[in-house]
Design an enzyme around this catalytic site. Structure first.
Site, mmCIF file in Angstrom:
data_model
loop_
_atom_site.group_PDB
_atom_site.id
_atom_site.type_symbol
_atom_site.label_atom_id
_atom_site.label_comp_id
_atom_site.label_asym_id
_atom_site.label_seq_id
_atom_site.Cartn_x
_atom_site.Cartn_y
_atom_site.Cartn_z
ATOM 1 C CG HIS A 1 -0.400 0.216 2.516
ATOM 2 N ND1 HIS A 1 0.393 -0.712 3.147
ATOM 3 C CD2 HIS A 1 -0.471 1.272 3.360
ATOM 4 C CE1 HIS A 1 0.775 -0.237 4.307
ATOM 5 N NE2 HIS A 1 0.267 0.969 4.466
ATOM 6 C CE LYS B 1 8.788 -4.162 13.382
ATOM 7 N NZ LYS B 1 10.007 -4.980 13.390
ATOM 8 C CE LYS C 1 12.752 -9.466 8.984
ATOM 9 N NZ LYS C 1 12.834 -8.330 9.913
#
Ligand code: NAD
Length: 476
Positions: free
Chosen positions: A71, A100, A112
């Site tokens: 996003h 986060k 990640k």
């Protein structure tokens, strides 16, 4: 005795654990189930398998890059080197990155990566070849890219690996003027930023300092006063754990009484000298030779040592169904990602233990990574333009005050007051501001909606709100 407490079979996987915590917060929100689902799911996970010829034969390595939410772009998240890396793990970690970055207000989505490798099995030259090849595989799929996907260090990686990655990326993209922004956590001389290596541990320190500024929060954890003299048990003395333990003991007066490491447990009721212990470990000397405390074999039951603050700073799932009932602290700060499983979280909440959640507690790393990325795309070090000018103006003010007000400032005060901010000062100030601001946003959510009950649920709630607002504004 094992050095990893085995998770109970009733325990959820890491990603399911994160999703359960997400769902708990989402259940308090007035959002359509379809939008909640869109925010929760991982958009894509890429698996790359590649061969590198080493020691006379071809070795096949498996790596992942999960993109949880685009996003906002680029997406951001570390790359981990560990034999335990798997799809479930990188997807959980990528999801935590999305929440986060939303929580601490960074213009990034969440990602990640990981490589299934034990870095200790390979020498430096071999690791470099493996890392360069992994970078190539990611770069050709735009999974490392200054405006799309920007990795950073995580467990098992650091400045060295980021240096190889940026160099490899630059070779492949030699006409891209922003190539340096393809990864963060680089050495300063290769486009990194002062304060990135310490950033996650520094953020843990700032998070605790902010927690201790709120008497009602301390009261919930049965604590008083400030950090001075507080007893700390910490798991993992790697990048995050070492910096957190060092700053808290050297600057805030806390006492690290137990360090739980992979190769053993170190205890000293008077407080362990963290710098001495870290040097001992870095010199590869046997832990049993360390003279600054009592050393015993690896044993995670040391996490149950009585203390004021427990800091898991190693890996996920270390506080789980099998030990949650025995944890003897009232305050846990999750320096690692996912150290408390969803099941353990429930037990600890019921027991009144306060948990400062990972998505907030370890956000210092990605926050300073953001500063590094901004520095790279701006092509100028922070403070470079204004530092001397600020010093000149400060000097002018002091001279004027001395002359007109007949005052005499001490030499020490003058030099401290005059000094303009350097990059490291600005980075630390920006990080402190971010950590204070995010904590207060979580607190406010909890004050407005007491039914959220705990800091983790309030943190998820704040992050999901931010992402939902983004989606709604673009018509989703
Ligand atoms: P690291 O590789 O530098 O250090 C990990 C440390 O944990 C090592 O000292 C290792 O020996 C120890 N360890 C591993 N398994 C253990 C076990 N079973 N028991 C006790 N100790 C054990 O990693 P890091 O970068 O410090 O990351 C630690 C955690 O912090 C991870 O969860 C990571 O995702 C999270 N994190 C890191 C960063 C960052 O900037 N590096 C940022 C945010 C979150």
């Amino acid at each position: 005795m094992s050095n990893i407490t085995q998770p109970n079979s009733k325990e959820l996987g890491f990603r399911e654990s994160v999703d359960l915590m997400f769902n708990r917060a989402a259940s308090y929100m007035d959002l359509s189930p379809k939008l909640i689902e869109k925010i929760r799911v991982c958009n894509a996970t890429y698996t790359v398998r590649f061969g590198v010829k080493l020691r006379g034969e071809v070795h096949t390595f498996t790596g992942y890059r999960a993109v949880h939410s685009e996003h906002k772009e680029p997406v951001k998240g570390g790359i981990r080197y560990s034999l335990d890396v798997n799809q479930n793990e990188v997807e959980a970690l990528a999801a935590l990155m999305t929440y986060k970055t939303a929580l601490v207000d960074l213009p990034f989505g969440g990602s990640k990566g990981g490589l299934c490798i034990n870095p200790h099995d390979w020498d430096e030259d071999e690791l470099e070849r493996i890392t360069r090849r992994f970078t190539f595989e990611l770069a050709r799929r735009d999974l490392i890219h200054p405006s799309l996907n920007v990795p950073a260090p995580d467990m098992g990686t650091g400045e060295r690996e980021m240096a190889w990655m940026v160099d490899e990326y630059r070779r492949l993209n030699n006409t891209n003027i922003d190539a340096n922004a393809c990864v963060t956590g680089k050495p300063v001389h290769l486009g990194g930023i002062a304060g990135r290596t310490e950033a996650t541990g520094r953020g843990v320190q700032y998070a605790l300092q902010e927690f201790f500024r709120h008497p009602e929060d301390k009261k919930k954890a049965g604590l008083r006063g400030d950090l001075d003299g507080k007893k700390i048990v910490i798991q993992g003395l790697g990048n995050v754990g070492y910096h957190a333990a060092k700053f808290l003991s050297e600057q805030d007066g806390a006492k690290v009484i137990t360090v739980v490491e992979r190769s053993g447990v170190i205890r000293n009721a008077k407080g362990i000298n963290i710098e001495a212990l870290k040097q001992h470990i870095l010199e590869d000397r046997p832990l049993s030779d360390f003279k600054g405390g009592t050393v015993t074999p690896p044993d995670t039951s040391a996490l149950e040592d009585s203390c004021d603050i427990l800091i898991p700073a190693a890996l996920e799932g270390t506080i789980n169904l099998s030990n949650a009932h025995n944890i003897k602290t009232k305050l846990i700060i999750e320096a690692a990602n996912g150290p408390v499983t969803a099941m353990a979280d429930k037990i600890l909440r019921d027991r009144g233990v306060v948990i400062i959640p990972d998505m907030y507690a370890n956000a210092g790393g990605v926050t300073v990574s953001y500063f590094e990325w901004v520095k790279n795309v701006n092509h100028i070090r922070f403070g470079r333009l204004q530092r001397r000018r600020d010093e000149g103006k400060n000097m002018l003010l002091l001279n004027e005050l001395e002359q007109r007000g007949n005052l005499k400032f001490s030499r020490k005060f003058k030099s401290e007051y005059i000094e303009g901010a350097d990059e490291i000062d600005l980075v630390r100030a920006g990080l402190d501001d971010t950590m204070r601001g995010a904590y207060n946003n979580i607190r406010e959510a909890l004050l407005e909606r007491p039914e959220l009950e705990d800091l983790r649920t309030a943190a998820f709630y704040t992050a999901i709100n931010d992402i939902a607002l983004h989606y709604r504004s673009i018509g989703l």
